[in-house]
Design a protein around this motif. Structure first.
Motif, PDB file in Angstrom:
ATOM      1  N   VAL A  14      21.387 -12.377 -64.544  1.00  0.00           N
ATOM      2  CA  VAL A  14      20.770 -13.100 -63.440  1.00  0.00           C
ATOM      3  C   VAL A  14      19.972 -11.310 -62.156  1.00  0.00           C
ATOM      4  CG1 VAL A  14      21.712 -15.351 -63.146  1.00  0.00           C
ATOM      5  CG2 VAL A  14      22.448 -13.119 -61.827  1.00  0.00           C
ATOM      6  N   GLY A  15      19.827 -10.485 -62.814  1.00  0.00           N
ATOM      7  CA  GLY A  15      19.541  -9.182 -61.839  1.00  0.00           C
ATOM      8  C   GLY A  15      18.738  -9.221 -62.944  1.00  0.00           C
ATOM      9  N   TYR A  16      18.371  -7.586 -62.628  1.00  0.00           N
ATOM     10  CA  TYR A  16      17.430  -6.771 -63.329  1.00  0.00           C
ATOM     11  C   TYR A  16      17.194  -6.686 -64.653  1.00  0.00           C
ATOM     12  CZ  TYR A  16      17.214  -5.537 -58.839  1.00  0.00           C
ATOM     13  OH  TYR A  16      17.615  -5.388 -57.398  1.00  0.00           O
ATOM     14  N   ALA A  17      17.761  -6.046 -65.532  1.00  0.00           N
ATOM     15  CA  ALA A  17      18.259  -6.046 -67.175  1.00  0.00           C
ATOM     16  C   ALA A  17      19.860  -5.718 -67.316  1.00  0.00           C
ATOM     17  CB  ALA A  17      17.308  -4.340 -67.421  1.00  0.00           C
ATOM     18  N   MET A  18      19.861  -6.170 -69.295  1.00  0.00           N
ATOM     19  CA  MET A  18      20.548  -6.844 -69.377  1.00  0.00           C
ATOM     20  C   MET A  18      20.548  -5.640 -70.544  1.00  0.00           C
ATOM     21  SD  MET A  18      21.528 -10.535 -69.775  1.00  0.00           S
ATOM     22  CE  MET A  18      20.339 -10.747 -69.766  1.00  0.00           C
ATOM     23  N   LYS A  19      22.379  -5.109 -71.048  1.00  0.00           N
ATOM     24  CA  LYS A  19      22.245  -4.453 -72.619  1.00  0.00           C
ATOM     25  C   LYS A  19      22.222  -5.522 -73.216  1.00  0.00           C
ATOM     26  CE  LYS A  19      24.203  -1.285 -70.380  1.00  0.00           C
ATOM     27  NZ  LYS A  19      25.740  -0.211 -70.796  1.00  0.00           N
ATOM     28  N   ARG A  20      21.607  -5.144 -74.969  1.00  0.00           N
ATOM     29  CA  ARG A  20      21.474  -5.773 -75.773  1.00  0.00           C
ATOM     30  C   ARG A  20      22.494  -6.579 -76.292  1.00  0.00           C
ATOM     31  NH1 ARG A  20      16.487  -4.969 -78.875  1.00  0.00           N
ATOM     32  NH2 ARG A  20      17.959  -5.480 -80.442  1.00  0.00           N
ATOM     33  N   SER A  62      14.255 -18.174 -68.342  1.00  0.00           N
ATOM     34  CA  SER A  62      15.582 -17.891 -67.654  1.00  0.00           C
ATOM     35  C   SER A  62      15.511 -16.348 -67.731  1.00  0.00           C
ATOM     36  CB  SER A  62      16.190 -17.874 -69.748  1.00  0.00           C
ATOM     37  OG  SER A  62      17.219 -17.870 -68.885  1.00  0.00           O
ATOM     38  N   PRO A  63      17.088 -15.715 -67.049  1.00  0.00           N
ATOM     39  CA  PRO A  63      16.816 -15.034 -67.179  1.00  0.00           C
ATOM     40  C   PRO A  63      17.986 -13.798 -68.000  1.00  0.00           C
ATOM     41  CG  PRO A  63      18.708 -15.743 -65.386  1.00  0.00           C
ATOM     42  CD  PRO A  63      17.557 -16.982 -66.199  1.00  0.00           C
ATOM     43  N   LEU A  64      17.870 -14.791 -68.532  1.00  0.00           N
ATOM     44  CA  LEU A  64      18.741 -14.669 -70.570  1.00  0.00           C
ATOM     45  C   LEU A  64      17.716 -13.484 -71.186  1.00  0.00           C
ATOM     46  CD1 LEU A  64      21.254 -16.885 -71.773  1.00  0.00           C
ATOM     47  CD2 LEU A  64      20.983 -14.781 -70.077  1.00  0.00           C
ATOM     48  N   LEU A  65      16.158 -13.571 -71.012  1.00  0.00           N
ATOM     49  CA  LEU A  65      15.182 -12.655 -71.513  1.00  0.00           C
ATOM     50  C   LEU A  65      15.402 -12.081 -71.103  1.00  0.00           C
ATOM     51  CD1 LEU A  65      12.790 -15.751 -72.913  1.00  0.00           C
ATOM     52  CD2 LEU A  65      15.064 -15.272 -73.589  1.00  0.00           C
ATOM     53  N   LYS A  66      15.962 -10.997 -69.733  1.00  0.00           N
ATOM     54  CA  LYS A  66      15.783  -9.857 -69.517  1.00  0.00           C
ATOM     55  C   LYS A  66      16.700  -9.096 -70.190  1.00  0.00           C
ATOM     56  CE  LYS A  66      13.672 -11.670 -64.759  1.00  0.00           C
ATOM     57  NZ  LYS A  66      14.231 -11.180 -63.608  1.00  0.00           N
ATOM     58  N   PHE A  67      16.261  -8.408 -71.291  1.00  0.00           N
ATOM     59  CA  PHE A  67      16.392  -7.296 -71.650  1.00  0.00           C
ATOM     60  C   PHE A  67      15.831  -6.941 -72.766  1.00  0.00           C
ATOM     61  CE2 PHE A  67      16.628 -10.835 -75.352  1.00  0.00           C
ATOM     62  CZ  PHE A  67      15.953 -10.710 -76.193  1.00  0.00           C
TER      63      PHE A  67
END
Length: 90
Positions: A14-20, A62-67
């Motif tokens: 839910v933060g900045y960026a996720m690893k793939r 969605s924050p899930l798209l922050k990759f």
């Protein structure tokens, strides 16, 4: 100016960026939850359903798209993940 955090302090999910890999795991989990709300069985899902899933996540921001998409369309990435996990047929 956006704050740049060292890798050990970056937020995920839910933060900045996720690893793939983290994004893949969370998105497949969200797919499994989402498909139960649809009028089709999980074994009947197609690329059209994965597009609908993606567009709903996009509309909801969605924050899930922050990759990192690395220049590729995120829907294609997500469809590939779902297909690779046996969740959708091509």
């Amino acid at each position: 100016m956006p704050q740049i955090l060292p890798p050990s302090r970056k937020k995920s999910a839910v933060g900045y960026a996720m690893k793939r890999e983290e994004a893949k795991r969370l998105i497949v989990h969200e797919w499994d939850r989402w498909i139960k709300t649809q009028p089709i069985g999980p074994e009947q899902a197609t690329g059209r359903d994965s597009l609908k899933f993606y567009l709903e996540m996009k509309d909801a921001q969605s924050p899930l798209l922050k990759f990192q998409g690395r220049g590729r369309d995120k829907w294609h990435i997500i469809h590939g993940w779902l297909n690779g996990e046996g969740r959708v047929a091509d």
